[in-house]
Design a protein around this motif. Structure first.
Motif, PDB file in Angstrom:
ATOM      1  N   TYR A  61      53.264  28.120  66.590  1.00 50.04           N
ATOM      2  CA  TYR A  61      51.971  27.939  67.266  1.00 50.04           C
ATOM      3  C   TYR A  61      51.923  26.600  67.988  1.00 50.04           C
ATOM      4  CZ  TYR A  61      50.987  31.742  64.091  1.00 50.04           C
ATOM      5  OH  TYR A  61      51.055  32.928  63.408  1.00 50.04           O
ATOM      6  N   ASP A  62      51.150  26.599  69.047  1.00 44.04           N
ATOM      7  CA  ASP A  62      51.012  25.411  69.902  1.00 44.04           C
ATOM      8  C   ASP A  62      49.963  24.460  69.322  1.00 44.04           C
ATOM      9  OD1 ASP A  62      50.751  23.672  72.082  1.00 44.04           O
ATOM     10  OD2 ASP A  62      49.381  25.024  73.130  1.00 44.04           O
ATOM     11  N   ALA A  63      50.340  23.836  68.205  1.00 45.24           N
ATOM     12  CA  ALA A  63      49.448  22.871  67.547  1.00 45.24           C
ATOM     13  C   ALA A  63      50.306  22.093  66.560  1.00 45.24           C
ATOM     14  CB  ALA A  63      48.338  23.590  66.798  1.00 45.24           C
ATOM     15  N   SER A 169      51.052  31.642  78.682  1.00 44.54           N
ATOM     16  CA  SER A 169      50.754  32.196  77.371  1.00 44.54           C
ATOM     17  C   SER A 169      50.225  31.061  76.503  1.00 44.54           C
ATOM     18  CB  SER A 169      51.995  32.817  76.749  1.00 44.54           C
ATOM     19  OG  SER A 169      52.969  31.836  76.567  1.00 44.54           O
ATOM     20  N   PHE A 170      49.289  31.412  75.661  1.00 43.92           N
ATOM     21  CA  PHE A 170      48.581  30.377  74.913  1.00 43.92           C
ATOM     22  C   PHE A 170      48.722  30.638  73.415  1.00 43.92           C
ATOM     23  CE2 PHE A 170      46.463  31.161  78.975  1.00 43.92           C
ATOM     24  CZ  PHE A 170      46.616  29.907  79.560  1.00 43.92           C
ATOM     25  N   SER A 171      49.066  29.608  72.665  1.00 47.39           N
ATOM     26  CA  SER A 171      49.158  29.822  71.219  1.00 47.39           C
ATOM     27  C   SER A 171      48.498  28.703  70.428  1.00 47.39           C
ATOM     28  CB  SER A 171      50.605  30.041  70.781  1.00 47.39           C
ATOM     29  OG  SER A 171      51.437  29.030  71.291  1.00 47.39           O
ATOM     30  N   THR A 172      47.393  28.256  70.982  1.00 43.03           N
ATOM     31  CA  THR A 172      46.473  27.361  70.271  1.00 43.03           C
ATOM     32  C   THR A 172      45.949  28.083  69.039  1.00 43.03           C
ATOM     33  OG1 THR A 172      45.803  26.098  72.191  1.00 43.03           O
ATOM     34  CG2 THR A 172      44.097  26.468  70.550  1.00 43.03           C
ATOM     35  N   VAL A 173      45.498  27.318  68.044  1.00 46.46           N
ATOM     36  CA  VAL A 173      44.995  27.957  66.827  1.00 46.46           C
ATOM     37  C   VAL A 173      43.554  27.549  66.550  1.00 46.46           C
ATOM     38  CG1 VAL A 173      47.278  28.179  65.808  1.00 46.46           C
ATOM     39  CG2 VAL A 173      45.965  26.091  65.376  1.00 46.46           C
ATOM     40  N   GLY A 191      48.285  21.888  71.244  1.00 46.93           N
ATOM     41  CA  GLY A 191      49.128  20.965  72.015  1.00 46.93           C
ATOM     42  C   GLY A 191      48.810  21.092  73.493  1.00 46.93           C
ATOM     43  N   GLY A 192      47.807  21.903  73.812  1.00 42.30           N
ATOM     44  CA  GLY A 192      47.413  22.094  75.221  1.00 42.30           C
ATOM     45  C   GLY A 192      48.309  23.112  75.898  1.00 42.30           C
ATOM     46  N   ILE A 193      48.279  23.111  77.206  1.00 39.49           N
ATOM     47  CA  ILE A 193      49.079  24.099  77.933  1.00 39.49           C
ATOM     48  C   ILE A 193      50.480  23.549  78.213  1.00 39.49           C
ATOM     49  CG2 ILE A 193      47.185  25.395  78.970  1.00 39.49           C
ATOM     50  CD1 ILE A 193      47.466  23.658  81.453  1.00 39.49           C
ATOM     51  N   ARG A 194      51.394  24.481  78.395  1.00 38.95           N
ATOM     52  CA  ARG A 194      52.783  24.142  78.678  1.00 38.95           C
ATOM     53  C   ARG A 194      52.908  23.334  79.969  1.00 38.95           C
ATOM     54  NH1 ARG A 194      55.344  29.454  77.237  1.00 38.95           N
ATOM     55  NH2 ARG A 194      56.555  28.744  75.490  1.00 38.95           N
ATOM     56  N   GLY A 199      48.054  13.232  80.182  1.00 39.92           N
ATOM     57  CA  GLY A 199      46.644  12.836  80.229  1.00 39.92           C
ATOM     58  C   GLY A 199      45.687  13.997  80.432  1.00 39.92           C
ATOM     59  N   ARG A 200      46.215  15.188  80.663  1.00 40.10           N
ATOM     60  CA  ARG A 200      45.347  16.360  80.886  1.00 40.10           C
ATOM     61  C   ARG A 200      44.502  16.649  79.620  1.00 40.10           C
ATOM     62  NH1 ARG A 200      45.104  21.657  78.203  1.00 40.10           N
ATOM     63  NH2 ARG A 200      44.243  23.124  79.687  1.00 40.10           N
ATOM     64  N   VAL A 201      43.239  16.907  79.824  1.00 35.16           N
ATOM     65  CA  VAL A 201      42.357  17.246  78.709  1.00 35.16           C
ATOM     66  C   VAL A 201      41.960  18.717  78.839  1.00 35.16           C
ATOM     67  CG1 VAL A 201      40.138  16.766  77.599  1.00 35.16           C
ATOM     68  CG2 VAL A 201      41.463  14.887  78.598  1.00 35.16           C
ATOM     69  N   GLY A 202      42.208  19.489  77.794  1.00 35.92           N
ATOM     70  CA  GLY A 202      41.852  20.910  77.818  1.00 35.92           C
ATOM     71  C   GLY A 202      40.478  21.151  77.226  1.00 35.92           C
ATOM     72  N   ASP A 203      40.226  22.384  76.853  1.00 37.69           N
ATOM     73  CA  ASP A 203      38.905  22.776  76.345  1.00 37.69           C
ATOM     74  C   ASP A 203      38.758  22.589  74.836  1.00 37.69           C
ATOM     75  OD1 ASP A 203      40.952  24.909  76.236  1.00 37.69           O
ATOM     76  OD2 ASP A 203      39.409  25.969  75.113  1.00 37.69           O
ATOM     77  N   SER A 204      39.902  22.635  74.115  1.00 43.66           N
ATOM     78  CA  SER A 204      39.840  22.826  72.657  1.00 43.66           C
ATOM     79  C   SER A 204      38.998  21.787  71.930  1.00 43.66           C
ATOM     80  CB  SER A 204      41.259  22.828  72.070  1.00 43.66           C
ATOM     81  OG  SER A 204      42.035  23.791  72.736  1.00 43.66           O
ATOM     82  N   ALA A 205      39.109  20.526  72.350  1.00 42.88           N
ATOM     83  CA  ALA A 205      38.382  19.461  71.648  1.00 42.88           C
ATOM     84  C   ALA A 205      37.049  19.123  72.313  1.00 42.88           C
ATOM     85  CB  ALA A 205      39.258  18.209  71.542  1.00 42.88           C
ATOM     86  N   ALA A 221      37.839  29.019  70.743  1.00 43.07           N
ATOM     87  CA  ALA A 221      38.397  29.741  71.890  1.00 43.07           C
ATOM     88  C   ALA A 221      39.864  29.382  72.096  1.00 43.07           C
ATOM     89  CB  ALA A 221      37.600  29.411  73.151  1.00 43.07           C
ATOM     90  N   THR A 222      40.504  30.175  72.920  1.00 45.31           N
ATOM     91  CA  THR A 222      41.886  29.916  73.334  1.00 45.31           C
ATOM     92  C   THR A 222      42.050  30.449  74.751  1.00 45.31           C
ATOM     93  OG1 THR A 222      44.190  30.595  73.016  1.00 45.31           O
ATOM     94  CG2 THR A 222      42.523  32.064  72.121  1.00 45.31           C
ATOM     95  N   GLY A 223      43.041  29.918  75.437  1.00 41.21           N
ATOM     96  CA  GLY A 223      43.290  30.378  76.799  1.00 41.21           C
ATOM     97  C   GLY A 223      43.371  29.212  77.760  1.00 41.21           C
ATOM     98  N   GLU A 224      43.168  29.515  78.997  1.00 40.05           N
ATOM     99  CA  GLU A 224      43.323  28.492  80.041  1.00 40.05           C
ATOM    100  C   GLU A 224      42.121  27.537  80.000  1.00 40.05           C
ATOM    101  OE1 GLU A 224      42.653  27.000  84.051  1.00 40.05           O
ATOM    102  OE2 GLU A 224      42.059  29.086  83.820  1.00 40.05           O
ATOM    103  N   GLY A 225      42.392  26.341  79.497  1.00 40.16           N
ATOM    104  CA  GLY A 225      41.318  25.406  79.169  1.00 40.16           C
ATOM    105  C   GLY A 225      40.464  24.971  80.344  1.00 40.16           C
ATOM    106  N   GLU A 226      41.050  24.948  81.528  1.00 39.52           N
ATOM    107  CA  GLU A 226      40.280  24.515  82.692  1.00 39.52           C
ATOM    108  C   GLU A 226      39.122  25.484  82.938  1.00 39.52           C
ATOM    109  OE1 GLU A 226      43.419  24.114  82.240  1.00 39.52           O
ATOM    110  OE2 GLU A 226      43.783  22.032  82.776  1.00 39.52           O
TER     111      GLU A 226
HETATM  112  N1  ASP Z   1      42.980  26.303  75.434  1.00 39.19           N
HETATM  113  C1  ASP Z   1      44.159  25.492  75.300  1.00 39.19           C
HETATM  114  C2  ASP Z   1      44.160  24.429  76.376  1.00 39.19           C
HETATM  115  O1  ASP Z   1      43.872  24.757  77.520  1.00 39.19           O
HETATM  116  C3  ASP Z   1      45.415  26.278  75.373  1.00 39.19           C
HETATM  117  C4  ASP Z   1      45.513  27.445  74.425  1.00 39.19           C
HETATM  118  O2  ASP Z   1      44.537  28.103  74.119  1.00 39.19           O
HETATM  119  O3  ASP Z   1      46.630  27.715  73.953  1.00 39.19           O
HETATM  120  O4  ASP Z   1      44.499  23.312  76.103  1.00 39.19           O
END
Ligand code: ASP
Length: 292
Positions: A61-63, A169-173, A191-194, A199-205, A221-226
């Protein structure tokens, strides 16, 4: 009543059979661990954090361990914990800790702030006794980019978009937990997106984007944070749920808002009554849920 729902990220295309199997197995195993804790009387906060630790240690998982790398080949992790008592703590772009979710909890419990980022987040973590940790990133087969290529990507949005198109593909938890005292917690770690820009800030936090908790509802949530951030996905769901108690309908409607802006996304939700639901517009999302 105690309940839990957890997710392992939303994939835009169906991953290989092996990944699907492992992702589902991990989510089920860690979800069952969390459910057992809740049944034995653990509080939702301890449970959500413990489940995130298991996921953060699993390189699938991406975390935590397994986080995707930035263009610089480094790991920058985000995590947020929120509860039904209106408390909130998170970290953004933290690099050298094993469990970003633990630092998020420390921010919530031991600082007057909601979010700490980068070196400040680490300084705080180490001052609280959190050990320095070398995070092993996701082994995604992409070597380090040359400095020349990184410079080109930072300066040429079309080139960068083409480069990033190769994968979404997203594998946030994420976890939503309810304990038998009626206390709700939502928590997300990533860990955010690949190959994100450093410095990019996603949605998770970001409260109300990738994670949100009210007295009534916990969401991750999970997915494209922007895109998730632009539509304030979880805050919107929580607000609409106040008017419309059909949880699945509210989730679906808001995932459609994501689809309308070409945002691959998924969300899990748990109410204070122990009702859970989830929705996603991708091809695969591993989810576990259970309640007493
Ligand atoms: N939402 C996360 C982000 O954009 C990515 C993910 O869900 O895997 O940082």
């Amino acid at each position: 009543m105690a309940a839990i729902i957890i997710h392992g990220g939303c994939y835009d295309i169906v991953p290989g059979k092996e990944i699907q199997k492992l992702s589902l197995k991990g989510i089920r195993t860690y979800g069952e661990r969390g459910f057992k804790m809740l049944k034995e009387g653990a509080c939702a906060l301890d449970t959500a954090e413990a489940v995130l630790h298991l996921l953060e240690d699993d390189p699938l998982y991406d975390a935590g361990t397994g986080s995707f790398k930035t263009l610089n080949g480094e790991v920058e992790m985000d995590a947020l914990i929120m509860d039904s008592e209106s408390r909130c703590g998170g970290v953004i772009g933290i690099q050298h800790v094993q469990y970003p979710s633990h630092v998020a909890r420390l921010v919530m419990e031991k600082t007057p702030h909601n979010l700490l980022s980068g070196p400040g987040a680490e300084q705080f973590a180490f001052s609280q006794g959190v050990p320095w940790f070398k995070v092993v990133p996701n082994d995604d087969g992409f070597g380090s980019e040359s400095p020349g290529n990184i410079k080109r990507m930072l300066g040429d949005i079309h080139y960068y978009n083409e480069y990033r198109k190769q994968d979404s593909s997203f594998s946030t938890v994420g976890v939503a937990a309810l304990d038998n005292r009626g206390y709700l917690v939502a928590a997300t770690s990533t860990g955010g997106i690949r190959r994100k820009m450093p410095g990019r800030v996603g949605d998770s936090a970001l409260p109300g984007a990738g994670t949100y908790c009210t007295k009534e509802l916990a969401l991750s949530a999970t997915g494209e944070g922007e895109g998730i951030t632009r539509i304030c996905l979880t805050a919107r769901i929580a607000m609409e749920y106040e008017q419309n108690k059909n949880l699945t309908e509210v989730l679906k409607k808001n995932i459609q808002r994501g689809s309308a802006i070409d945002c691959i996304c998924g969300v899990i939700a748990l109410t204070k009554e122990g009702e859970y639901s989830y929705a996603f517009n991708g091809a695969f999302m591993a989810v576990y849920h259970n309640k007493t």
